[in-house]
Enzyme design. Structure first.
Site, PDB file in Angstrom:
ATOM      1  N   SER A 145      -7.625   2.594   0.028  1.00 44.17           N
ATOM      2  CA  SER A 145      -6.982   3.756   0.651  1.00 44.17           C
ATOM      3  C   SER A 145      -7.676   5.032   0.191  1.00 44.17           C
ATOM      4  O   SER A 145      -8.214   5.103  -0.914  1.00 44.17           O
ATOM      5  CB  SER A 145      -5.516   3.826   0.243  1.00 44.17           C
ATOM      6  OG  SER A 145      -5.397   4.144  -1.126  1.00 44.17           O
ATOM      7  N   ASP A 146      -7.660   6.034   1.042  1.00 48.29           N
ATOM      8  CA  ASP A 146      -7.977   7.368   0.549  1.00 48.29           C
ATOM      9  C   ASP A 146      -6.866   7.734  -0.440  1.00 48.29           C
ATOM     10  O   ASP A 146      -5.806   7.103  -0.475  1.00 48.29           O
ATOM     11  CB  ASP A 146      -8.069   8.375   1.711  1.00 48.29           C
ATOM     12  CG  ASP A 146      -8.892   9.617   1.330  1.00 48.29           C
ATOM     13  OD1 ASP A 146      -9.071   9.881   0.119  1.00 48.29           O
ATOM     14  OD2 ASP A 146      -9.342  10.332   2.245  1.00 48.29           O
ATOM     15  N   TRP A 147      -7.102   8.743  -1.252  1.00 46.18           N
ATOM     16  CA  TRP A 147      -6.191   9.065  -2.358  1.00 46.18           C
ATOM     17  C   TRP A 147      -4.807   9.502  -1.837  1.00 46.18           C
ATOM     18  O   TRP A 147      -4.657  10.591  -1.294  1.00 46.18           O
ATOM     19  CB  TRP A 147      -6.836  10.138  -3.229  1.00 46.18           C
ATOM     20  CG  TRP A 147      -7.661   9.575  -4.356  1.00 46.18           C
ATOM     21  CD1 TRP A 147      -7.598   9.983  -5.663  1.00 46.18           C
ATOM     22  CD2 TRP A 147      -8.623   8.511  -4.314  1.00 46.18           C
ATOM     23  NE1 TRP A 147      -8.467   9.213  -6.414  1.00 46.18           N
ATOM     24  CE2 TRP A 147      -9.096   8.313  -5.629  1.00 46.18           C
ATOM     25  CE3 TRP A 147      -9.103   7.677  -3.305  1.00 46.18           C
ATOM     26  CZ2 TRP A 147     -10.031   7.333  -5.956  1.00 46.18           C
ATOM     27  CZ3 TRP A 147     -10.047   6.707  -3.625  1.00 46.18           C
ATOM     28  CH2 TRP A 147     -10.494   6.538  -4.935  1.00 46.18           C
ATOM     29  N   GLY A 148      -3.852   8.607  -1.977  1.00 45.26           N
ATOM     30  CA  GLY A 148      -2.511   8.919  -1.502  1.00 45.26           C
ATOM     31  C   GLY A 148      -2.309   8.625  -0.029  1.00 45.26           C
ATOM     32  O   GLY A 148      -1.298   9.004   0.552  1.00 45.26           O
ATOM     33  N   ALA A 149      -3.243   7.914   0.606  1.00 45.13           N
ATOM     34  CA  ALA A 149      -3.126   7.629   2.043  1.00 45.13           C
ATOM     35  C   ALA A 149      -2.308   6.376   2.332  1.00 45.13           C
ATOM     36  O   ALA A 149      -2.084   6.044   3.485  1.00 45.13           O
ATOM     37  CB  ALA A 149      -4.516   7.491   2.673  1.00 45.13           C
TER      38      ALA A 149
END
Ligand SMILES: *C1O[C@H](CO)[C@@H](O)[C@H](O)[C@H]1NC(C)=O
Ligand SMILES: *[C@@H]1O[C@H](CO)[C@@H](O)[C@H](O)[C@H]1NC(C)=O
Ligand SMILES: *[C@@H]1O[C@H](CO)[C@@H](O)[C@H](O)[C@H]1NC(C)=O
Ligand SMILES: *[C@@H]1O[C@H](CO)[C@@H](O)[C@H](O)[C@H]1NC(C)=O
Ligand SMILES: *[C@@H]1O[C@H](CO)[C@@H](O)[C@H](O)[C@H]1NC(C)=O
Ligand SMILES: *[C@@H]1O[C@H](CO)[C@@H](O)[C@H](O)[C@H]1NC(C)=O
Ligand SMILES: *[C@@H]1O[C@H](CO)[C@@H](O)[C@H](O)[C@H]1NC(C)=O
Ligand SMILES: *[C@@H]1O[C@H](CO)[C@@H](O)[C@H](O)[C@H]1NC(C)=O
Ligand SMILES: *[C@@H]1O[C@H](CO)[C@@H](O)[C@H](O)[C@H]1NC(C)=O
Ligand SMILES: *[C@@H]1O[C@H](CO)[C@@H](O)[C@H](O)[C@H]1NC(C)=O
Ligand SMILES: *[C@@H]1O[C@H](CO)[C@@H](O)[C@H](O)[C@H]1NC(C)=O
Ligand SMILES: *[C@@H]1O[C@H](CO)[C@@H](O)[C@H](O)[C@H]1NC(C)=O
Length: 806
Positions: free
Chosen positions: A279-283
């Site tokens: 995931s992208d950071w916090g996605a």
């Protein structure tokens, strides 16, 4: 057909909005669900799957969950060590132009600069050099390269991190970047998958009533997805990309990191991707839906922004224990992560540099996990890359105008330098934090050599333009006069005021005036203006009022309009993009002719900003009550950048592919030959999927050759380009006038000639057929092939006739 459907959708949504909020979402494109998530079979990574399986066999449930869930540690992203198995964990670091969180490291030219070189050798060499620096700092995974954003919208805030709005050019740079990075043993993580074409509302927000407003939804039809946004990802999967980062935005209403159609159906099944999706950071917005949808690793896994805990971690342990998640899915996640690790030999790898931990604000003494840091802090990993950085930046500088051969400079004795972008940095060497950015154009005094956000880099060295020009001028006995503060230059006024000679700040009158303009870009924000920042147009007007030999140099993270381009006193223009740490040295090389410019535009510069058809969607302060209000319909389909200008018949200022040289070239002798006389099936055969998709798509169906020659007085590099026009009538509506399908770069001595060959694959000659869900050759296989120097300068033309089975 496609356009008609769009109109219906738009009308329906207006109707829905004014009547019932609950119906809003149903009037937009939605994503189907595709389950289950396919298992990796390790194709292309011979022997590594077995090692990963053996490792997996030794893990208990808790440890399997460790492998898929990020924790806090010395790097930007971390997978915890498992000491009992001698597994030291994984270190993931930003980013696409440099190992961002590091000292004694290089800052390379940005993706956009690299694309402007049109040089496949440099695409690869840059990535290999970057990969070596990451490896030497102990970073296993590089959070790069970037092909999303592709660059659909000129003002997109992160376009510079990637390469070009043309998928063929980006596909080449993206795939060769993966190959370069992985050639030295680092893992590439291609991002952002997919449709992440703007920064504004890329993440959900919370309104005044505490209600969550969802992230923007990129609503993309199937054909556009395949022919534009997915194309480069297919190339990179084919090249063995270890990892893919799913994006913040939604696609057809479903978040990128839980979109099973795109992760399971398209990436893992259709493209045969064997690695892992992080995931992208916090996605990550869910646990099981994301895992079943194809997400393999949650980053950063622990506290990030408003998220305090992971949807993975203990939730996965519980889900396996209560039977809601089959352990085989968790096993596949682990195998997908560990197979490229073993394939690239990362079980024997340098330790993480302790300075990374310092720069990330991480204290190993207080950690629950036993990360082992290298004791030799602040390793110098630059490895003599400065020359390569200098070369790429010089080759990625595009000469747009050169009246009466103003350039290269002819030993000027009086040089004027103007503009805040010529100066050395005055606010520190690490401008990643969106400095002063609230719609304002970044920091004021100081050259722009890289953008902000996760794509930035901490400069160990930075050579400013003024510094390098002064050094060169001193060696040649010239004087350099300068005014670097745009406000002062503008307020002083022009001739007769306080700036121009003979009475102003500048005197004597310069033989040449070098004006440096910049356009700040940073993750998290889209750009607000097409022109360069800091009153650039007024600055050029002021300088040209007294200087009839003004050379404008732009350092920009994207497309600029240039209202001053036709000014009689602007004798030359150089688009130098984001050059990285050797900025000054590379621009001096081009200005004085040590390097003959050979960059070509990887995008279109319009005459008027209204000529661009795609815009940033911005609902800020217009409707913060509808959670689903942020919708971005990609209704232009395939018509972005030059495809739009060609389709709409709009004359650009400088077209896609354009770039001048200090020499002249000729192109001749177009010849086209099909690789087989046999008739071809319209669709590829039913062959087992390999990474990249059906291998038949990459079969070469025709070769095209041309001869390029240097007809001028000095050595230079030619960039012949090949464009294909599909036979109208045999392709669906919405097909572009022409598309790039080949390019090469050749260094030629004066008088020298060389034959250049282009290979056209089945995919190059096909369109995505939404009915058969296959790449299809046109039923009438006669395509027009054009070759030349830009998308609008194509002196050679021929027909390619393929025999298609009836
Ligand atoms: C230069 O800038 C000043 C201040 O903005 C303006 O008054 C003047 O007209 C400009 N000169 C020219 C020639 O554009
Ligand atoms: C999005 O919806 C369009 C229109 O139905 C469809 O063509 C496309 O395949 C969908 N894409 C995804 C990823 O769901
Ligand atoms: C993946 O492999 C496991 C066996 O390890 C099997 O039980 C599972 O059904 C497979 N999943 C898919 C989607 O093929
Ligand atoms: C799994 O292994 C870890 C050590 O890596 C240990 O702390 C934990 O107790 C083990 N769990 C089980 C259920 O054995
Ligand atoms: C871990 O490394 C040590 C020292 O090299 C070795 O003795 C041991 O067998 C290794 N353990 C595993 C599980 O590989
Ligand atoms: C599991 O996910 C929920 C959100 O669905 C979250 O609130 C919780 O903290 C998570 N638990 C763990 C152990 O991460
Ligand atoms: C270029 O040279 C021509 C011929 O000498 C001259 O007429 C013209 O003014 C020059 N233009 C510039 C911008 O110097
Ligand atoms: C979006 O709109 C808001 C509110 O008008 C504005 O502050 C912001 O700068 C806009 N952003 C972009 C990228 O246009
Ligand atoms: C541009 O100039 C105006 C005055 O003409 C000034 O108010 C403004 O702050 C300047 N903007 C920038 C970005 O320098
Ligand atoms: C060009 O420079 C000359 C001085 O050499 C000046 O007279 C003329 O007005 C300038 N033109 C423009 C458009 O600024
Ligand atoms: C610029 O102006 C100078 C006089 O100041 C003149 O000698 C020269 O020819 C001009 N150059 C161009 C390119 O017009
Ligand atoms: C905002 O959206 C809601 C729900 O769709 C709608 O009822 C309302 O009219 C919209 N307001 C504006 C200002 O567009």
């Amino acid at each position: 057909m496609i356009r008609f459907l769009w109109q219906v959708a738009a009308t329906a949504s207006l109707f829905a909005c004014s009547h019932a909020q609950s119906e809003t979402s149903s009037s937009y494109y939605t994503s189907p669900t595709i389950y289950p998530s396919p298992n990796t079979t390790g194709i292309g990574w011979d022997g590594a799957l077995e090692k990963a399986q053996s490792f997996l066999g030794q893990l208990n449930l808790t440890e399997k969950v460790y492998i898929v869930t990020g924790v806090r540690g010395p790097c930007v992203g971390n997978i915890a060590p498992i000491p009992r198995l001698n597994f030291t964990g994984l270190c993931l670091q930003d980013g696409p132009a440099a190992i961002r969180v590091a000292d004694y490291a290089s800052v390379f030219p940005a993706g956009i600069t690299t694309a402007a070189t049109w040089d496949k050798t440099l695409f690869y060499q840059r990535a290999a050099a970057m990969g070596q620096e990451f490896k030497d700092k102990g970073a296993h995974v590089i959070l790069a390269p970037v092909a999303g954003p592709l660059g659909r919208v000129a003002l997109g805030g992160r376009n510079w991190e990637g390469f070009s709005p043309d998928p063929y050019l980006t596909g080449s740079a993206f795939a060769l970047s993966v190959e370069g990075m992985q050639s030295v043993g680092a893992q590439a993580c291609g991002k952002h998958y997919i449709g992440n074409e703007q920064e504004t509302q890329r993440n959900p927000t919370v309104n005044g009533e505490g209600e969550t407003i969802l992230a923007i939804s990129s609503n993309i039809d199937d054909r556009t997805m395949h022919e534009l946004y997915l194309w480069p990802f297919a190339d990179a999967v084919k090249s063995g990309m270890a990892s893919v980062m799913c994006s913040y935005n939604r696609i057809n209403q479903t978040y990128g990191c839980e979109n099973s159609k795109l992760l399971n159906g398209v990436l893992k099944e259709e493209l045969g991707f064997q690695g892992y999706v992080m995931s992208d950071w916090g996605a990550t917005h869910s646990g099981l839906p994301a895992i079943n949808g194809g997400l393999d690793m949650d980053m950063p896994g622990s506290s990030f922004g408003s998220q305090t805990l992971s949807f993975f971690g203990g939730n996965i342990t519980a889900a396996v224990q209560n039977g809601s998640l089959p352990e085989s899915r968790l096993d596949d996640m682990v195998l997908r992560i560990m197979t490229p690790y073993y394939f690239l030999g990362q079980d024997s790898y340098p330790s993480v540099d302790g300075s990374s931990a310092d720069l990330n604000g991480y204290n190993p003494a207080t950690s629950n996990y036993s990360f082992t840091l290298g004791t030799d802090k602040s390793r110098d990993v630059r490895g003599g890359h400065a020359q390569l950085i200098h070369d790429i930046a010089a080759q990625g500088t595009v000469l747009l105008k050169n009246e009466n051969a103003t350039l290269p400079l002819k030993s000027p004795k009086r040089i004027g330098v103007f503009g805040n972008d010529a100066a050395d940095l005055v606010t520190g060497l690490y401008n990643t934090n969106n400095l002063n950015y609230a719609g304002a154009p970044g920091y004021d005094i100081g050259t722009l050599a890289v953008g902000g956000g996760s794509g930035a880099g901490r400069f160990t060295t930075l050579i400013s333009p003024l510094e390098a020009i002064k050094r060169r001028a001193y060696a040649e006995g010239a004087i350099v006069e300068y005014v670097l503060d745009n406000k002062v230059a503008i307020q002083s006024g022009g001739r007769g005021g306080g700036l121009g000679p003979p009475t102003g700040k500048i005197s004597p009158k310069p033989d040449v005036c070098l004006v440096f303009l910049k356009t700040y870009v940073t993750e998290g924000y889209d750009r607000l203006n097409y022109e360069a920042d800091w009153n650039s147009t007024q600055l050029v007007a002021n300088i040209t009022s007294f200087c009839n030999n003004t050379v404008v140099i732009t350092h920009s993270g994207g497309i600029n309009t240039m209202p001053w381009a036709e000014n009689e006193n602007v004798t030359a223009i150089l688009a130098a993009h984001l050059p990285g740490e050797q900025s000054g040295n590379s621009i001096v090389s081009v200005l004085w002719g040590d390097v003959n410019p050979s960059g070509h535009l990887p995008y279109t510069i319009a005459l008027n900003e209204s000529d661009y058809n795609t815009k940033i969607v911005n609902q800020t302060n217009t409707n913060d009550t509808d959670p689903n209000a942020w919708q971005d319909n990609f209704s232009e389909g395939l018509f972005i950048d030059y495809r739009h200008f060609d389709q709409a018949g709009i004359e650009p200022l400088y077209e896609f592919g354009f770039g001048l040289s200090y020499t002249t070239f000729n192109i001749s002798d177009l010849s086209i030959s099909a690789t087989t006389n046999a008739s071809l099936t319209q669709l590829p055969g039913d062959t087992a999927i390999q990474p990249g998709g059906n291998p038949e798509l990459y079969a070469v169906l025709a070769t095209v050759s041309v001869t390029v020659s240097n007809t001028g007085e000095v050595a230079g590099a030619a960039v012949p380009q090949l464009y294909v026009s599909f036979p109208s009538g045999s392709v669906p509506e919405g097909t572009p006038v022409r598309v790039l399908r080949g390019f090469e770069k050749r260094q030629l001595a004066p008088g020298a000639s060389e034959a250049v060959q282009f290979m056209l694959t089945r995919r190059d000659l096909s369109y995505w057929d939404v009915v058969s869900q296959q790449w299809s050759l046109p039923s009438n296989g006669s395509a027009t092939v054009q070759a030349g120097w830009s998308s609008r300068d194509l002196p050679l033309e021929g027909e390619l006739a393929l025999t298609i089975e009836g």
